[in-house]
Write a protein that holds these residues in place. Structure first.
Motif, PDB file in Angstrom:
ATOM      1  N   LEU A 221       8.725  64.822  55.805  1.00 10.73           N
ATOM      2  CA  LEU A 221       8.140  64.250  56.962  1.00 10.73           C
ATOM      3  C   LEU A 221       8.551  62.861  56.742  1.00 10.73           C
ATOM      4  CD1 LEU A 221       6.412  64.246  59.540  1.00 10.73           C
ATOM      5  CD2 LEU A 221       4.495  63.473  57.922  1.00 10.73           C
ATOM      6  N   SER A 222       8.642  62.231  55.838  1.00  8.07           N
ATOM      7  CA  SER A 222       8.999  60.902  55.391  1.00  8.07           C
ATOM      8  C   SER A 222      10.482  60.649  55.887  1.00  8.07           C
ATOM      9  CB  SER A 222       8.823  60.067  54.178  1.00  8.07           C
ATOM     10  OG  SER A 222       9.858  60.721  53.292  1.00  8.07           O
ATOM     11  N   LEU A 223      11.082  61.422  55.844  1.00  8.99           N
ATOM     12  CA  LEU A 223      12.714  61.288  56.227  1.00  8.99           C
ATOM     13  C   LEU A 223      12.700  61.243  57.690  1.00  8.99           C
ATOM     14  CD1 LEU A 223      15.672  61.147  55.619  1.00  8.99           C
ATOM     15  CD2 LEU A 223      15.591  63.824  55.574  1.00  8.99           C
ATOM     16  N   ALA A 224      12.164  62.372  58.270  1.00  7.29           N
ATOM     17  CA  ALA A 224      11.889  62.376  59.902  1.00  7.29           C
ATOM     18  C   ALA A 224      11.735  61.168  60.442  1.00  7.29           C
ATOM     19  CB  ALA A 224      11.109  63.569  60.280  1.00  7.29           C
ATOM     20  N   GLU A 225      10.437  60.431  59.748  1.00  5.06           N
ATOM     21  CA  GLU A 225       9.923  59.365  60.261  1.00  5.06           C
ATOM     22  C   GLU A 225      10.783  58.062  60.098  1.00  5.06           C
ATOM     23  OE1 GLU A 225       6.139  59.099  58.035  1.00  5.06           O
ATOM     24  OE2 GLU A 225       5.171  60.120  59.760  1.00  5.06           O
ATOM     25  N   ALA A 226      11.517  58.226  59.016  1.00  4.21           N
ATOM     26  CA  ALA A 226      12.479  56.922  58.715  1.00  4.21           C
ATOM     27  C   ALA A 226      13.669  56.929  59.892  1.00  4.21           C
ATOM     28  CB  ALA A 226      13.061  56.835  57.297  1.00  4.21           C
ATOM     29  N   CYS A 227      14.079  58.268  60.156  1.00  4.60           N
ATOM     30  CA  CYS A 227      15.398  58.015  60.848  1.00  4.60           C
ATOM     31  C   CYS A 227      15.578  58.787  62.149  1.00  4.60           C
ATOM     32  CB  CYS A 227      16.568  58.220  59.971  1.00  4.60           C
ATOM     33  SG  CYS A 227      16.432  59.701  58.716  1.00  4.60           S
ATOM     34  N   ALA A 228      14.407  59.694  62.554  1.00  2.00           N
ATOM     35  CA  ALA A 228      14.370  60.376  63.928  1.00  2.00           C
ATOM     36  C   ALA A 228      14.109  59.628  65.040  1.00  2.00           C
ATOM     37  CB  ALA A 228      13.903  61.625  63.576  1.00  2.00           C
ATOM     38  N   THR A 229      14.777  59.761  66.190  1.00  2.83           N
ATOM     39  CA  THR A 229      14.254  59.332  67.513  1.00  2.83           C
ATOM     40  C   THR A 229      13.301  60.617  68.083  1.00  2.83           C
ATOM     41  OG1 THR A 229      16.182  60.247  68.686  1.00  2.83           O
ATOM     42  CG2 THR A 229      16.211  57.893  67.852  1.00  2.83           C
ATOM     43  N   ARG A 230      13.367  61.835  67.493  1.00  2.00           N
ATOM     44  CA  ARG A 230      12.540  62.716  68.021  1.00  2.00           C
ATOM     45  C   ARG A 230      12.514  63.856  67.024  1.00  2.00           C
ATOM     46  NH1 ARG A 230      15.685  66.778  72.417  1.00  2.00           N
ATOM     47  NH2 ARG A 230      13.944  68.338  72.591  1.00  2.00           N
ATOM     48  N   THR A 231      11.396  64.611  67.156  1.00  3.43           N
ATOM     49  CA  THR A 231      11.081  65.438  65.995  1.00  3.43           C
ATOM     50  C   THR A 231      10.704  66.729  66.801  1.00  3.43           C
ATOM     51  OG1 THR A 231      10.408  63.717  64.521  1.00  3.43           O
ATOM     52  CG2 THR A 231       9.526  65.764  63.932  1.00  3.43           C
ATOM     53  N   ILE A 232      11.195  67.918  66.116  1.00  3.83           N
ATOM     54  CA  ILE A 232      10.632  69.183  66.478  1.00  3.83           C
ATOM     55  C   ILE A 232      10.197  69.696  65.221  1.00  3.83           C
ATOM     56  CG2 ILE A 232      12.105  69.235  68.359  1.00  3.83           C
ATOM     57  CD1 ILE A 232      13.722  71.352  67.167  1.00  3.83           C
ATOM     58  N   GLU A 233       9.225  70.712  65.467  1.00  5.92           N
ATOM     59  CA  GLU A 233       8.595  71.417  64.242  1.00  5.92           C
ATOM     60  C   GLU A 233       8.777  72.798  64.655  1.00  5.92           C
ATOM     61  OE1 GLU A 233       4.652  70.458  63.349  1.00  5.92           O
ATOM     62  OE2 GLU A 233       4.845  71.839  61.706  1.00  5.92           O
ATOM     63  N   LEU A 234       9.561  73.434  63.757  1.00  9.78           N
ATOM     64  CA  LEU A 234       9.481  74.845  63.677  1.00  9.78           C
ATOM     65  C   LEU A 234       8.333  75.762  62.900  1.00  9.78           C
ATOM     66  CD1 LEU A 234      13.460  76.118  63.360  1.00  9.78           C
ATOM     67  CD2 LEU A 234      11.926  75.813  65.422  1.00  9.78           C
ATOM     68  N   VAL A 235       7.741  76.727  63.546  1.00 11.79           N
ATOM     69  CA  VAL A 235       6.989  77.697  62.669  1.00 11.79           C
ATOM     70  C   VAL A 235       7.297  78.827  62.986  1.00 11.79           C
ATOM     71  CG1 VAL A 235       4.577  78.428  62.393  1.00 11.79           C
ATOM     72  CG2 VAL A 235       4.966  76.085  62.440  1.00 11.79           C
ATOM     73  N   ASP A 236       7.756  79.906  62.277  1.00  8.31           N
ATOM     74  CA  ASP A 236       8.284  81.083  62.266  1.00  8.31           C
ATOM     75  C   ASP A 236       9.321  81.172  63.505  1.00  8.31           C
ATOM     76  OD1 ASP A 236       6.692  82.126  60.371  1.00  8.31           O
ATOM     77  OD2 ASP A 236       4.822  82.501  61.716  1.00  8.31           O
ATOM     78  N   GLY A 237      10.309  80.518  63.300  1.00  8.07           N
ATOM     79  CA  GLY A 237      11.396  80.607  64.375  1.00  8.07           C
ATOM     80  C   GLY A 237      10.891  80.098  65.897  1.00  8.07           C
ATOM     81  N   ARG A 238      10.007  79.366  66.002  1.00  6.14           N
ATOM     82  CA  ARG A 238       9.351  78.856  67.362  1.00  6.14           C
ATOM     83  C   ARG A 238       9.440  77.344  67.244  1.00  6.14           C
ATOM     84  NH1 ARG A 238       8.471  83.090  70.716  1.00  6.14           N
ATOM     85  NH2 ARG A 238       8.599  85.107  69.686  1.00  6.14           N
ATOM     86  N   ILE A 239       9.488  76.636  68.258  1.00  4.90           N
ATOM     87  CA  ILE A 239       9.043  75.310  68.342  1.00  4.90           C
ATOM     88  C   ILE A 239       7.787  75.099  68.706  1.00  4.90           C
ATOM     89  CG2 ILE A 239      10.025  73.125  69.594  1.00  4.90           C
ATOM     90  CD1 ILE A 239      12.609  73.896  70.015  1.00  4.90           C
ATOM     91  N   VAL A 240       6.832  74.608  67.835  1.00  6.13           N
ATOM     92  CA  VAL A 240       5.583  74.225  68.175  1.00  6.13           C
ATOM     93  C   VAL A 240       5.273  72.937  68.558  1.00  6.13           C
ATOM     94  CG1 VAL A 240       4.829  76.361  66.543  1.00  6.13           C
ATOM     95  CG2 VAL A 240       4.898  73.998  65.776  1.00  6.13           C
TER      96      VAL A 240
END
Ligand code: ADP
Ligand code: MG
Length: 249
Positions: A221-240
């Protein structure tokens, strides 16, 4: 009519995944009578615009690498379409896919995948050689990339002699060699100590600030927070979850 600028405008969409499913034959079908393998990705749609730095988060096994490999044309969906930079990646021939990877995308992996028989400089030059780029020009660009990524002094070293952070910087230079519109990174800090990881985080943020489109797979999560402009999260192959990220710049 929704009036908002949409991701449907092809000129503003670099990656367009439409209702993508991926199943592996003979997978774990426990509990599903007569199932044709397990769905690793289920009916997933996603658009990414130029200039975005998209972090794909999710637990191990949620389909993150599969998603990245579909974008890279390294794997094919069972259903749906994958369009990148106007090209239908899911239906192209192996030869076209290889050419696509060479010219349109750069890839960075957890374990770098550098060739240990080559110097850092020759690793960076390799994509240009494979693309048949003029030698002098390529050598010039490779040297400038190594310099920009802070590893110019290691140009003549073999990867085995470099630290993890230095190797990842060389791998990023190689990925950028052919000026790809899209940089794909799969757990790029996964094998790094925390100082080197911070280094690579800063580097990705800087590249994106310069306009590089990035898709970054991580469970950090810290990597995403440091460099992403947008975050998606996958759970079991779906965007939640799909939301803009406030990047600290
Ligand atoms: P992540 O990168 O999020 O950890 P992956 O995309 O690597 O997840 O894998 C998602 C699921 O697909 C996992 O359950 C994995 O075991 C399965 N999988 C990946 N590749 C294959 C394959 N070649 N054959 C069968 N199953 C696979
Ligand atoms: Mg993975």
């Amino acid at each position: 009519m929704s009036g908002r600028p949409t991701g449907d405008d092809p000129a503003r969409t670099l990656i367009d995944l439409k209702e993508v499913s991926k199943r592996y034959e003979g997978g774990d079908t426990a509990g599903t009578a007569g199932g044709a393998g397990r769905a690793v990705l289920g009916d997933l749609s996603l658009q990414v615009r130029p200039g975005e730095a998209l972090a794909v988060l999710g637990p191990s096994g949620s389909g993150k690498s599969t998603l990245l490999n579909l974008m890279a044309g390294l794997d094919r969906p069972t259903a749906g379409s994958v369009t990148v930079d106007g090209l239908r990646v899911d239906t192209m021939s192996e030869t076209a896919a290889a050419r696509y990877r060479r010219s349109r995308i750069g890839m960075v992996f957890q374990f770098f995948h550098l060739l240990d028989d080559l110097t850092a400089l020759d690793n960076v030059l390799l994509p240009a050689r494979l693309a048949g780029a003029p030698r002098a020009e390529a050598a010039d660009r490779a040297a400038r990339l190594l310099d920009r990524l802070g590893v110019a002094r290691h140009a003549a070293a073999h990867p085995g002699r470099l630290s993890g952070g230095e190797r990842q910087r060389v791998a990023v230079a190689r990925a950028l060699m052919n000026r790809p519109p899209l940089l794909l990174a799969d757990e790029p800090t996964g094998a790094l100590d925390s100082a080197s990881a911070a280094d690579v985080r800063a580097l990705l943020r800087e590249l994106n600030a310069d306009g590089q489109t990035i898709v970054l797979v991580t469970h950090d999560l810290s990597l995403a927070e440091a460099c992403a402009t947008r975050t998606i999260e996958l759970v079991d192959g779906r965007i939640v979850h799909d939301a803009p990220t406030a990047v600290a710049r």
